[in-house]
Design a protein around this motif. Structure first.
Motif, PDB file in Angstrom:
ATOM      1  N   GLN A  61       0.809  -1.217   0.000  1.00 55.86           N
ATOM      2  CA  GLN A  61       0.000   0.000   0.000  1.00 55.86           C
ATOM      3  C   GLN A  61       0.842   1.268   0.000  1.00 55.86           C
ATOM      4  O   GLN A  61       0.395   2.306  -0.490  1.00 55.86           O
ATOM      5  CB  GLN A  61      -0.936  -0.016   1.212  1.00 55.86           C
ATOM      6  CG  GLN A  61      -2.036  -1.059   1.127  1.00 55.86           C
ATOM      7  CD  GLN A  61      -2.872  -1.140   2.388  1.00 55.86           C
ATOM      8  OE1 GLN A  61      -2.673  -0.387   3.334  1.00 55.86           O
ATOM      9  NE2 GLN A  61      -3.809  -2.078   2.430  1.00 55.86           N
ATOM     10  N   ILE A  62       2.061   1.207   0.534  1.00 55.33           N
ATOM     11  CA  ILE A  62       2.895   2.407   0.560  1.00 55.33           C
ATOM     12  C   ILE A  62       3.824   2.476  -0.646  1.00 55.33           C
ATOM     13  O   ILE A  62       4.694   3.357  -0.712  1.00 55.33           O
ATOM     14  CB  ILE A  62       3.728   2.473   1.857  1.00 55.33           C
ATOM     15  CG1 ILE A  62       4.729   1.312   1.914  1.00 55.33           C
ATOM     16  CG2 ILE A  62       2.834   2.500   3.073  1.00 55.33           C
ATOM     17  CD1 ILE A  62       5.729   1.440   3.046  1.00 55.33           C
ATOM     18  N   GLY A  63       3.662   1.569  -1.615  1.00 54.09           N
ATOM     19  CA  GLY A  63       4.439   1.648  -2.843  1.00 54.09           C
ATOM     20  C   GLY A  63       5.749   0.903  -2.821  1.00 54.09           C
ATOM     21  O   GLY A  63       6.669   1.260  -3.573  1.00 54.09           O
ATOM     22  N   ARG A  64       5.865  -0.150  -1.998  1.00 50.19           N
ATOM     23  CA  ARG A  64       7.078  -0.958  -1.992  1.00 50.19           C
ATOM     24  C   ARG A  64       6.741  -2.415  -2.318  1.00 50.19           C
ATOM     25  O   ARG A  64       6.853  -3.316  -1.481  1.00 50.19           O
ATOM     26  CB  ARG A  64       7.777  -0.873  -0.632  1.00 50.19           C
ATOM     27  CG  ARG A  64       8.380   0.468  -0.312  1.00 50.19           C
ATOM     28  CD  ARG A  64       9.358   0.947  -1.374  1.00 50.19           C
ATOM     29  NE  ARG A  64      10.429   0.009  -1.635  1.00 50.19           N
ATOM     30  CZ  ARG A  64      11.616   0.033  -1.024  1.00 50.19           C
ATOM     31  NH1 ARG A  64      11.849   0.970  -0.111  1.00 50.19           N
ATOM     32  NH2 ARG A  64      12.542  -0.842  -1.330  1.00 50.19           N
ATOM     33  N   PRO A  65       6.303  -2.675  -3.559  1.00 47.73           N
ATOM     34  CA  PRO A  65       5.986  -4.065  -3.926  1.00 47.73           C
ATOM     35  C   PRO A  65       7.209  -4.972  -3.902  1.00 47.73           C
ATOM     36  O   PRO A  65       7.060  -6.187  -3.732  1.00 47.73           O
ATOM     37  CB  PRO A  65       5.417  -3.925  -5.334  1.00 47.73           C
ATOM     38  CG  PRO A  65       5.985  -2.642  -5.854  1.00 47.73           C
ATOM     39  CD  PRO A  65       6.089  -1.748  -4.664  1.00 47.73           C
ATOM     40  N   ASP A  66       8.406  -4.407  -4.068  1.00 45.56           N
ATOM     41  CA  ASP A  66       9.610  -5.232  -4.026  1.00 45.56           C
ATOM     42  C   ASP A  66       9.809  -5.846  -2.648  1.00 45.56           C
ATOM     43  O   ASP A  66      10.074  -7.051  -2.518  1.00 45.56           O
ATOM     44  CB  ASP A  66      10.830  -4.391  -4.412  1.00 45.56           C
ATOM     45  CG  ASP A  66      10.951  -3.129  -3.553  1.00 45.56           C
ATOM     46  OD1 ASP A  66       9.906  -2.589  -3.133  1.00 45.56           O
ATOM     47  OD2 ASP A  66      12.091  -2.696  -3.304  1.00 45.56           O
ATOM     48  N   GLN A  67       9.642  -5.051  -1.596  1.00 43.16           N
ATOM     49  CA  GLN A  67       9.766  -5.579  -0.246  1.00 43.16           C
ATOM     50  C   GLN A  67       8.600  -6.496   0.103  1.00 43.16           C
ATOM     51  O   GLN A  67       8.781  -7.528   0.765  1.00 43.16           O
ATOM     52  CB  GLN A  67       9.847  -4.430   0.757  1.00 43.16           C
ATOM     53  CG  GLN A  67      11.109  -3.591   0.637  1.00 43.16           C
ATOM     54  CD  GLN A  67      11.182  -2.503   1.685  1.00 43.16           C
ATOM     55  OE1 GLN A  67      10.231  -2.293   2.449  1.00 43.16           O
ATOM     56  NE2 GLN A  67      12.299  -1.796   1.746  1.00 43.16           N
ATOM     57  N   ALA A  68       7.394  -6.130  -0.342  1.00 43.39           N
ATOM     58  CA  ALA A  68       6.225  -6.973  -0.077  1.00 43.39           C
ATOM     59  C   ALA A  68       6.401  -8.347  -0.703  1.00 43.39           C
ATOM     60  O   ALA A  68       6.044  -9.370  -0.092  1.00 43.39           O
ATOM     61  CB  ALA A  68       4.963  -6.303  -0.612  1.00 43.39           C
ATOM     62  N   TYR A  69       6.965  -8.387  -1.912  1.00 46.27           N
ATOM     63  CA  TYR A  69       7.169  -9.676  -2.581  1.00 46.27           C
ATOM     64  C   TYR A  69       8.129 -10.558  -1.789  1.00 46.27           C
ATOM     65  O   TYR A  69       7.879 -11.753  -1.610  1.00 46.27           O
ATOM     66  CB  TYR A  69       7.705  -9.441  -3.994  1.00 46.27           C
ATOM     67  CG  TYR A  69       8.005 -10.718  -4.751  1.00 46.27           C
ATOM     68  CD1 TYR A  69       6.981 -11.459  -5.320  1.00 46.27           C
ATOM     69  CD2 TYR A  69       9.307 -11.182  -4.863  1.00 46.27           C
ATOM     70  CE1 TYR A  69       7.253 -12.640  -6.000  1.00 46.27           C
ATOM     71  CE2 TYR A  69       9.584 -12.357  -5.540  1.00 46.27           C
ATOM     72  CZ  TYR A  69       8.557 -13.077  -6.108  1.00 46.27           C
ATOM     73  OH  TYR A  69       8.836 -14.244  -6.776  1.00 46.27           O
ATOM     74  N   ARG A  70       9.215  -9.987  -1.297  1.00 47.53           N
ATOM     75  CA  ARG A  70      10.168 -10.790  -0.530  1.00 47.53           C
ATOM     76  C   ARG A  70       9.547 -11.305   0.765  1.00 47.53           C
ATOM     77  O   ARG A  70       9.758 -12.455   1.158  1.00 47.53           O
ATOM     78  CB  ARG A  70      11.416  -9.951  -0.236  1.00 47.53           C
ATOM     79  CG  ARG A  70      12.269  -9.674  -1.465  1.00 47.53           C
ATOM     80  CD  ARG A  70      13.647  -9.163  -1.073  1.00 47.53           C
ATOM     81  NE  ARG A  70      13.578  -7.848  -0.453  1.00 47.53           N
ATOM     82  CZ  ARG A  70      13.652  -6.716  -1.131  1.00 47.53           C
ATOM     83  NH1 ARG A  70      13.781  -6.736  -2.456  1.00 47.53           N
ATOM     84  NH2 ARG A  70      13.601  -5.556  -0.503  1.00 47.53           N
ATOM     85  N   VAL A  71       8.767 -10.438   1.435  1.00 54.91           N
ATOM     86  CA  VAL A  71       8.124 -10.874   2.679  1.00 54.91           C
ATOM     87  C   VAL A  71       7.153 -12.014   2.411  1.00 54.91           C
ATOM     88  O   VAL A  71       7.129 -13.020   3.137  1.00 54.91           O
ATOM     89  CB  VAL A  71       7.398  -9.678   3.340  1.00 54.91           C
ATOM     90  CG1 VAL A  71       6.505 -10.154   4.491  1.00 54.91           C
ATOM     91  CG2 VAL A  71       8.416  -8.660   3.846  1.00 54.91           C
ATOM     92  N   TRP A  72       6.341 -11.877   1.374  1.00 53.04           N
ATOM     93  CA  TRP A  72       5.345 -12.916   1.094  1.00 53.04           C
ATOM     94  C   TRP A  72       5.987 -14.216   0.639  1.00 53.04           C
ATOM     95  O   TRP A  72       5.510 -15.299   0.998  1.00 53.04           O
ATOM     96  CB  TRP A  72       4.361 -12.402   0.046  1.00 53.04           C
ATOM     97  CG  TRP A  72       3.278 -11.558   0.661  1.00 53.04           C
ATOM     98  CD1 TRP A  72       3.188 -11.186   1.982  1.00 53.04           C
ATOM     99  CD2 TRP A  72       2.133 -11.004   0.014  1.00 53.04           C
ATOM    100  NE1 TRP A  72       2.066 -10.416   2.183  1.00 53.04           N
ATOM    101  CE2 TRP A  72       1.403 -10.304   1.007  1.00 53.04           C
ATOM    102  CE3 TRP A  72       1.663 -11.034  -1.287  1.00 53.04           C
ATOM    103  CZ2 TRP A  72       0.220  -9.636   0.701  1.00 53.04           C
ATOM    104  CZ3 TRP A  72       0.484 -10.366  -1.586  1.00 53.04           C
ATOM    105  CH2 TRP A  72      -0.228  -9.682  -0.599  1.00 53.04           C
ATOM    106  N   MET A  73       7.044 -14.139  -0.145  1.00 56.52           N
ATOM    107  CA  MET A  73       7.700 -15.371  -0.576  1.00 56.52           C
ATOM    108  C   MET A  73       8.336 -16.085   0.607  1.00 56.52           C
ATOM    109  O   MET A  73       8.249 -17.316   0.722  1.00 56.52           O
ATOM    110  CB  MET A  73       8.743 -15.056  -1.648  1.00 56.52           C
ATOM    111  CG  MET A  73       8.167 -14.668  -2.994  1.00 56.52           C
ATOM    112  SD  MET A  73       7.022 -15.899  -3.686  1.00 56.52           S
ATOM    113  CE  MET A  73       8.107 -17.316  -3.816  1.00 56.52           C
ATOM    114  N   ASP A  74       8.966 -15.358   1.517  1.00 54.61           N
ATOM    115  CA  ASP A  74       9.513 -15.981   2.723  1.00 54.61           C
ATOM    116  C   ASP A  74       8.392 -16.588   3.571  1.00 54.61           C
ATOM    117  O   ASP A  74       8.568 -17.653   4.178  1.00 54.61           O
ATOM    118  CB  ASP A  74      10.280 -14.945   3.543  1.00 54.61           C
ATOM    119  CG  ASP A  74      11.565 -14.500   2.865  1.00 54.61           C
ATOM    120  OD1 ASP A  74      12.037 -15.228   1.963  1.00 54.61           O
ATOM    121  OD2 ASP A  74      12.090 -13.423   3.217  1.00 54.61           O
ATOM    122  N   THR A  75       7.244 -15.908   3.612  1.00 54.01           N
ATOM    123  CA  THR A  75       6.114 -16.443   4.378  1.00 54.01           C
ATOM    124  C   THR A  75       5.599 -17.734   3.764  1.00 54.01           C
ATOM    125  O   THR A  75       5.263 -18.686   4.484  1.00 54.01           O
ATOM    126  CB  THR A  75       4.988 -15.391   4.441  1.00 54.01           C
ATOM    127  OG1 THR A  75       5.501 -14.171   4.969  1.00 54.01           O
ATOM    128  CG2 THR A  75       3.843 -15.874   5.321  1.00 54.01           C
TER     129      THR A  75
END
Length: 409
Positions: free
Chosen positions: A264-278
């Motif tokens: 939501q804050i415009g960091r899909p790169d970090q969101a992708y890494r968090v979700w893949m680790d999850t």
């Protein structure tokens, strides 16, 4: 306007270059009939030589000369009147030029209209990261987000359930220090669509728990805040998620909503890494893992990852499918309750006959708590505690589920 003019000039330049190749007339170095003419002349000279040696009769030589002369005249006529150019006609070439111009110019404008953003300035990576940091710092709070969120229609409650909920509210109001009462109230207010009342009760429960509040208590608080804000992760929800992750860095629900906040804050790169680790650490059938799998392809595209690992397509494990969820959205409250009852009974029967993972036992306990069948949930908890007596991690998961279901330890 400058951008559109440049785009048009580029398209016209390419069209002109291709049109030059289509309209240029290609000429051969020699007409095909010129070669025939040389051959015929050589044959005519050979007839004279044969006649001089006496190889051919004079009458035959005259007849051959006549035939060769006729062919020479025909070849010469082809050279004089024939068209030495090759390729398609002028009409065909003009039609091809018009088609190329239409595809290049019209296609370029249509494609940019679909994918582009006219008028936007350049956005280098550093600028986008600064914008994301500023958005995270200055985004709306929980109260403002709730005011902006679209209203959500509360589910229709059965009279018996509504009466029990009112009794629970009265009891908790009379006993403000009752931890289990506040946990139950938070859960059932949320189930009834009263998200604000739910997270207020959950906050009180966390206050009563003090420093012993587990990660699940904070992740549940964050989820209630997010639901109240229509899916928006406010700074207050972020603070609750941070508390959950400090207590359990592998908390699946907290990591899922943390990825939502980054997106939501415009960091899909970090969101992708968090979700893949999850995804790599989530148990089969975890609801947050199913939610991640439903969105990971689009998130990978936004993060600039075009070859996502195969884990994103891994089987989701047991649980409701996307079609089940869509069908449930169209059901009446009674039909939805019956469907949930069927799923709970099916999971209970499978665990009783085939066994299952600690996560499945915990899910059954939570589901029974939602349905208000605390006695059955307690029996399942005792059975699971006996089954996983030598697995501390499994016992912690089961006890957490039992606590959220309103069961005493």
């Amino acid at each position: 306007m400058t951008f559109w003019v440049l785009l048009l000039l580029f398209a016209l330049s390419i069209t002109a270059f291709l049109a030059f190749g289509l309209t240029r007339t290609r000429r051969r170095q020699e007409h095909p009939a010129a070669y025939d003419l040389r051959v015929y002349k050589e044959q005519l000279a050979s007839v004279d030589r044969d006649l001089a040696r006496g190889v051919i009769a004079k009458a035959d030589a005259q007849r051959v000369r006549t035939e060769i002369s006729r062919r020479i005249l025909a070849a010469d006529a082809q050279i004089r009147t024939g068209d030495a150019t090759t390729g398609p006609s002028t009409t065909v070439r003009l039609a091809a030029i018009g088609f190329v111009a239409l595809v290049l110019i019209g296609g370029a404008f249509a494609l940019y209209r679909q994918l582009g953003a006219a008028g936007y300035p350049d956005q280098p990576l550093s600028a986008r990261m600064e914008m994301a940091a500023e958005l995270r710092e200055n985004r709306p709070g929980q109260e403002e987000a709730e005011q902006m969120a679209p209203p959500v229609e509360a589910p229709q409650l059965e009279d018996s359930y509504a009466n029990l909920l009112n009794q629970l509210r009265t009891t908790v109001a009379d006993r403000p220090d009752d931890l289990q009462g506040h946990i139950l109230l938070a859960q059932h207010e949320t189930n009834a669509g009263n998200f604000q009342a739910g997270y207020e009760a959950q906050r009180r429960a966390i206050e009563l728990m003090g420093d012993e509040a587990p990660a699940d208590a904070y992740s549940n608080l964050a989820e209630m805040l997010i639901l109240a804000a229509g899916g928006y992760v406010s700074p207050e929800a972020e603070a609750a998620l941070r508390q959950a992750l400090e207590r359990d860095p592998q908390s699946g629900p907290a990591r899922y909503y943390w990825g939502q906040m980054l997106l939501q804050i415009g960091r899909p790169d970090q969101a992708y890494r968090v979700w893949m680790d999850t995804l790599r650490t989530s148990p089969p059938g975890a609801p947050w893992a199913n939610a991640i799998r439903a969105q990971i392809d689009e998130l990978a595209w936004r993060a600039g990852v075009f070859n996502a690992p195969e884990i994103a397509a891994a089987p989701a494990g047991p649980g409701p499918s996307q079609s089940d969820m869509e069908a449930a959205a169209e059901m009446t409250p009674e039909e939805r309750q019956e469907m949930i009852r069927g799923m709970v009974d099916g999971l209970s029967d499978r665990l009783a006959t085939e066994g299952g993972s600690p996560q499945e036992w915990a899910r059954l306990i939570s589901a029974l708590g939602v349905l208000g069948e605390t006695e059955q949930a307690a029996a399942i908890r005792d059975e699971a505690a006996t089954k996983f007596a030598e697995d501390p991690a499994a016992l912690e998961l089961i006890n957490s589920a039992a606590q959220q279901a309103g069961l005493s330890q």
